[in-house]
Motif scaffolding. Sequence first.
Motif, PDB file in Angstrom:
ATOM      1  N   GLY A 232      -9.804   0.630  10.618  1.00  0.00           N
ATOM      2  CA  GLY A 232      -9.231  -0.584  10.038  1.00  0.00           C
ATOM      3  C   GLY A 232      -8.385  -0.347   8.811  1.00  0.00           C
ATOM      4  O   GLY A 232      -7.720  -1.269   8.336  1.00  0.00           O
ATOM      5  N   GLY A 233      -8.407   0.881   8.262  1.00  0.00           N
ATOM      6  CA  GLY A 233      -7.529   1.178   7.135  1.00  0.00           C
ATOM      7  C   GLY A 233      -8.203   1.827   5.954  1.00  0.00           C
ATOM      8  O   GLY A 233      -7.690   1.771   4.832  1.00  0.00           O
ATOM      9  N   PHE A 234      -9.370   2.462   6.167  1.00  0.00           N
ATOM     10  CA  PHE A 234     -10.089   3.117   5.062  1.00  0.00           C
ATOM     11  C   PHE A 234     -10.311   2.127   3.918  1.00  0.00           C
ATOM     12  O   PHE A 234     -10.141   2.443   2.738  1.00  0.00           O
ATOM     13  CB  PHE A 234      -9.348   4.363   4.568  1.00  0.00           C
ATOM     14  N   ILE A 235     -10.693   0.938   4.277  1.00  0.00           N
ATOM     15  CA  ILE A 235     -10.893  -0.125   3.288  1.00  0.00           C
ATOM     16  C   ILE A 235     -12.222   0.103   2.572  1.00  0.00           C
ATOM     17  O   ILE A 235     -13.276   0.191   3.199  1.00  0.00           O
ATOM     18  CB  ILE A 235     -10.874  -1.508   3.959  1.00  0.00           C
ATOM     19  N   VAL A 236     -12.142   0.210   1.250  1.00  0.00           N
ATOM     20  CA  VAL A 236     -13.328   0.367   0.414  1.00  0.00           C
ATOM     21  C   VAL A 236     -13.680  -1.007  -0.143  1.00  0.00           C
ATOM     22  O   VAL A 236     -12.899  -1.592  -0.900  1.00  0.00           O
ATOM     23  CB  VAL A 236     -13.072   1.356  -0.735  1.00  0.00           C
ATOM     24  N   PRO A 237     -14.833  -1.560   0.215  1.00  0.00           N
ATOM     25  CA  PRO A 237     -15.180  -2.896  -0.277  1.00  0.00           C
ATOM     26  C   PRO A 237     -15.266  -2.939  -1.795  1.00  0.00           C
ATOM     27  O   PRO A 237     -15.466  -1.912  -2.458  1.00  0.00           O
ATOM     28  CB  PRO A 237     -16.555  -3.157   0.351  1.00  0.00           C
ATOM     29  N   ALA A 238     -15.137  -4.121  -2.343  1.00  0.00           N
ATOM     30  CA  ALA A 238     -15.286  -4.300  -3.782  1.00  0.00           C
ATOM     31  C   ALA A 238     -16.663  -3.810  -4.231  1.00  0.00           C
ATOM     32  O   ALA A 238     -17.641  -3.921  -3.491  1.00  0.00           O
ATOM     33  CB  ALA A 238     -15.103  -5.773  -4.152  1.00  0.00           C
ATOM     34  N   PRO A 239     -16.765  -3.253  -5.430  1.00  0.00           N
ATOM     35  CA  PRO A 239     -18.058  -2.751  -5.909  1.00  0.00           C
ATOM     36  C   PRO A 239     -19.145  -3.817  -5.819  1.00  0.00           C
ATOM     37  O   PRO A 239     -18.946  -4.967  -6.222  1.00  0.00           O
ATOM     38  CB  PRO A 239     -17.763  -2.381  -7.367  1.00  0.00           C
ATOM     39  N   ASP A 367      -1.264   0.874  -2.261  1.00  0.00           N
ATOM     40  CA  ASP A 367      -2.663   1.082  -2.633  1.00  0.00           C
ATOM     41  C   ASP A 367      -3.078   2.501  -2.284  1.00  0.00           C
ATOM     42  O   ASP A 367      -2.638   3.055  -1.275  1.00  0.00           O
ATOM     43  CB  ASP A 367      -3.560   0.076  -1.888  1.00  0.00           C
ATOM     44  N   ILE A 368      -3.899   3.075  -3.142  1.00  0.00           N
ATOM     45  CA  ILE A 368      -4.534   4.369  -2.894  1.00  0.00           C
ATOM     46  C   ILE A 368      -6.032   4.130  -2.949  1.00  0.00           C
ATOM     47  O   ILE A 368      -6.522   3.523  -3.916  1.00  0.00           O
ATOM     48  CB  ILE A 368      -4.130   5.411  -3.965  1.00  0.00           C
ATOM     49  N   ARG A 369      -6.767   4.580  -1.935  1.00  0.00           N
ATOM     50  CA  ARG A 369      -8.197   4.269  -1.924  1.00  0.00           C
ATOM     51  C   ARG A 369      -8.973   5.317  -1.130  1.00  0.00           C
ATOM     52  O   ARG A 369      -8.398   6.170  -0.463  1.00  0.00           O
ATOM     53  CB  ARG A 369      -8.432   2.878  -1.334  1.00  0.00           C
ATOM     54  N   GLY A 370     -10.272   5.210  -1.220  1.00  0.00           N
ATOM     55  CA  GLY A 370     -11.156   6.122  -0.507  1.00  0.00           C
ATOM     56  C   GLY A 370     -12.042   6.882  -1.474  1.00  0.00           C
ATOM     57  O   GLY A 370     -11.993   6.698  -2.699  1.00  0.00           O
ATOM     58  N   LEU A 375      -9.616   9.684   2.242  1.00  0.00           N
ATOM     59  CA  LEU A 375      -8.665   9.023   1.353  1.00  0.00           C
ATOM     60  C   LEU A 375      -7.515   8.418   2.144  1.00  0.00           C
ATOM     61  O   LEU A 375      -7.229   8.852   3.269  1.00  0.00           O
ATOM     62  CB  LEU A 375      -8.118  10.030   0.338  1.00  0.00           C
ATOM     63  N   ALA A 376      -6.849   7.449   1.540  1.00  0.00           N
ATOM     64  CA  ALA A 376      -5.758   6.782   2.249  1.00  0.00           C
ATOM     65  C   ALA A 376      -4.768   6.197   1.280  1.00  0.00           C
ATOM     66  O   ALA A 376      -5.077   5.919   0.118  1.00  0.00           O
ATOM     67  CB  ALA A 376      -6.306   5.676   3.158  1.00  0.00           C
ATOM     68  N   VAL A 377      -3.532   6.009   1.779  1.00  0.00           N
ATOM     69  CA  VAL A 377      -2.527   5.228   1.079  1.00  0.00           C
ATOM     70  C   VAL A 377      -2.031   4.146   2.029  1.00  0.00           C
ATOM     71  O   VAL A 377      -1.850   4.386   3.229  1.00  0.00           O
ATOM     72  CB  VAL A 377      -1.338   6.090   0.590  1.00  0.00           C
ATOM     73  N   GLU A 378      -1.848   2.939   1.493  1.00  0.00           N
ATOM     74  CA  GLU A 378      -1.337   1.831   2.285  1.00  0.00           C
ATOM     75  C   GLU A 378       0.112   1.574   1.899  1.00  0.00           C
ATOM     76  O   GLU A 378       0.432   1.414   0.718  1.00  0.00           O
ATOM     77  CB  GLU A 378      -2.180   0.568   2.084  1.00  0.00           C
ATOM     78  N   LEU A 379       0.974   1.519   2.917  1.00  0.00           N
ATOM     79  CA  LEU A 379       2.410   1.375   2.678  1.00  0.00           C
ATOM     80  C   LEU A 379       2.850  -0.070   2.870  1.00  0.00           C
ATOM     81  O   LEU A 379       2.463  -0.736   3.834  1.00  0.00           O
ATOM     82  CB  LEU A 379       3.195   2.297   3.612  1.00  0.00           C
ATOM     83  N   ASN A 415      -0.185   0.605   8.998  1.00  0.00           N
ATOM     84  CA  ASN A 415       0.594   0.970   7.812  1.00  0.00           C
ATOM     85  C   ASN A 415      -0.211   1.793   6.813  1.00  0.00           C
ATOM     86  O   ASN A 415       0.108   1.800   5.614  1.00  0.00           O
ATOM     87  CB  ASN A 415       1.099  -0.293   7.111  1.00  0.00           C
ATOM     88  N   VAL A 416      -1.217   2.496   7.285  1.00  0.00           N
ATOM     89  CA  VAL A 416      -2.075   3.270   6.386  1.00  0.00           C
ATOM     90  C   VAL A 416      -2.086   4.732   6.824  1.00  0.00           C
ATOM     91  O   VAL A 416      -2.279   5.033   8.003  1.00  0.00           O
ATOM     92  CB  VAL A 416      -3.514   2.715   6.366  1.00  0.00           C
TER      93      VAL A 416
END
Length: 445
Positions: A232-239, A367-370, A375-379, A415-416
Amino acid sequence: MSNVPQQRLVQTAIPGPRSVELQQRKTAAVSAGVSTGLPVYVERAGGGILVDVDGNQLIDFGSGIAVTTVGNAAPRVVERVSQQVQDFTHTCFMVTPYEEYLEVAEALNELTPGDHEKRTALFNSGAEAVENAVKVARHYTGRNAVVAFDHAYHGRTNLTMAMTAKNMPYKHRFGPFAGEVYRAPMSYPFRWPGGPADCAKESFDVFVQQVHAQVGEDNVAAVVLEPIQGEGGFIVPAPGFVKQVADWCTDNGIVFIADEVQSGFCRTGDWFASEHERVVPDIIATAKGIAGGLPLAGVTGSAEIMDSVHGGGLGGTYGGNPVACAAALGAIQTMKEEDLCSRAKQVEALFLPRLKRLADTFPQIGDIRGRGAMLAVELIHGPGDLTPNAVLTAAVNKACHAEGLVTLTCGTFGNVFRFLPPLAASDELLSEGLDIFEKAFAASV
């Protein structure tokens, strides 16, 4: 150490002539439904390098989608598998069992979060693990409803397709799907309507309100959540979100299932991503990185829940195959002895500064996350325009492939970029791969 030279070598076009020939055979012999992201045919692999049939040596930033975490043909995996193949290849654990299955189950009971008494059942794939986790939860609770999330990916069986959020290519025209599956909004900080701060405050409340209104807590057998979403996009949920959901499940007699198929086994810098927020799932589903490339999956949960199922209710002909179990024991030994959790954190420390500098130059990186080596970047299209930029993503991906870097994309909107290098890859290889990615990005914008 790998016997494959750990250096990139591009000596033909990619794909080369021999790979092109094999791809023609693939077209003639294999269903068109089985696609290939990069039609380069691999002959050997090890560490962070894939060697193709044309003699090219490609840097691997994908690990077979988070499978070869310990590296391809890792020595301890090869040794254990070679011995097991000589001893026997199959009996079916449900007919005449063997110790290797027990050893893997004991390892999972020990390694997964929580010090409570646990039980494990072994299967073949991540989808099987998730489906069986749901079966167990339904049997234990006597309830039917299952709650999954936006952007989730859980597999390609009928039930797990119903739980998966993305239509193309996973669900399109494959229905009807299994019933009693409901979807809640995912805690997605980058795309939360009010921004990341509001996401941390609001996403759990929205989840609770929606489940209450549309399903009813007393009808829910399980909530299934990827602590870091994969496809789904390496989505890291909010803390705090994962912990809040897990605690809410406990309060309502609901089984909390963590789908750690992609995030498990040292990938995020912990053995399992759930550990980051000290979450102890009722059931955890694992696969991918568990066995160094051989098909194996596990469902591990509290003894009370797992033992509630009647004898014969779980199983499968190949589940916990002895050769795959031997591979898992070799992979787990490698993870422990080489401290691959620490190695994943080192990979993160190498990647993040480079990706942040690139984002400072190119506003198309939204966005940069993981965490760790996940790890991932969203374009996106640019400042103030968060429209997903799938065209640029595809162009950068193609440019990376042409230079001998195996990259993967993901995301509901395509787009990730996701980075999943083997933890056996050297810093030198990883740095060279990032050089290629940066140049491909600059040339494609």
